[in-house]
Design a protein around this motif. Sequence first.
Motif, mmCIF file in Angstrom:
data_model
loop_
_atom_site.group_PDB
_atom_site.id
_atom_site.type_symbol
_atom_site.label_atom_id
_atom_site.label_comp_id
_atom_site.label_asym_id
_atom_site.label_seq_id
_atom_site.Cartn_x
_atom_site.Cartn_y
_atom_site.Cartn_z
ATOM 1 N N GLU A 31 1.008 -0.919 0.061
ATOM 2 C CA GLU A 31 -0.135 -0.031 -0.016
ATOM 3 C C GLU A 31 0.792 1.861 -0.067
ATOM 4 O OE1 GLU A 31 -3.643 0.395 -0.093
ATOM 5 O OE2 GLU A 31 -3.252 -2.446 -0.859
ATOM 6 N N PRO A 32 0.573 2.395 -1.044
ATOM 7 C CA PRO A 32 0.910 3.543 -0.648
ATOM 8 C C PRO A 32 0.946 4.304 0.809
ATOM 9 C CG PRO A 32 -1.155 4.108 -1.851
ATOM 10 C CD PRO A 32 -0.626 2.519 -1.567
ATOM 11 N N VAL A 42 5.390 4.974 -3.034
ATOM 12 C CA VAL A 42 4.530 4.347 -4.680
ATOM 13 C C VAL A 42 4.980 3.655 -5.369
ATOM 14 C CG1 VAL A 42 3.057 7.086 -4.665
ATOM 15 C CG2 VAL A 42 5.057 6.189 -5.806
ATOM 16 N N ASN A 75 -0.976 2.476 -8.174
ATOM 17 C CA ASN A 75 -0.215 3.742 -5.745
ATOM 18 C C ASN A 75 -0.964 4.713 -5.772
ATOM 19 O OD1 ASN A 75 0.246 0.912 -4.107
ATOM 20 N ND2 ASN A 75 2.406 1.064 -4.073
#
Length: 179
Positions: A31-32, A42, A75
């Motif tokens: 996950e960003p 990202v 992202n």
Amino acid sequence: ISLVLAVAPAQAQTVSDLLKQMQARWNTPTEPFKIIDNVYYVGTAGLSSFLVTSPNGHVLVDTALPEGTPLIKANIEKLGFKLADIKYLLNTHAHFDHAGGFAELKKDTGAQMVSSAADKPLLEGGYYPGQEDDATLKFPPVKVDRIVRDGEKITIGKLTLTARMTPGHSPGCTTWTTL
């Protein structure tokens, strides 16, 4: 007295096998997240890529392997940013694991590709320095639009990133700083 040690034979691992294992980890989604202020992670779980944002446009620092490019794009969008707002693609070093997605992202964003003079031929040739014929280390070549030297700045509105030449890991390794 005699001492006998039983040792299991070591499993030989080729460079290619090791690289495949590393690539699997490098391409794992993550996950960003916001790092600080206007700087976001990202990248993938194994390779870093950073989005530095401003109201006037964004800067993407590094990519991942070519296979990780869809994850980076996703992202960026998950964070609510648009690919079309990326104005500059900055490279820290021209190795396949940090430059593999530049060609696709440049095509998708229209952003300017920026690098040092020493890394320009590597980025435009899509090869690892000294290993030009090793297909496992190649990446899609990308045209460099702008060369930076030590102390030169990339500016978008009030956002400024400064190039610091830190050769060693690659001939033209560049550290990017911002305030």
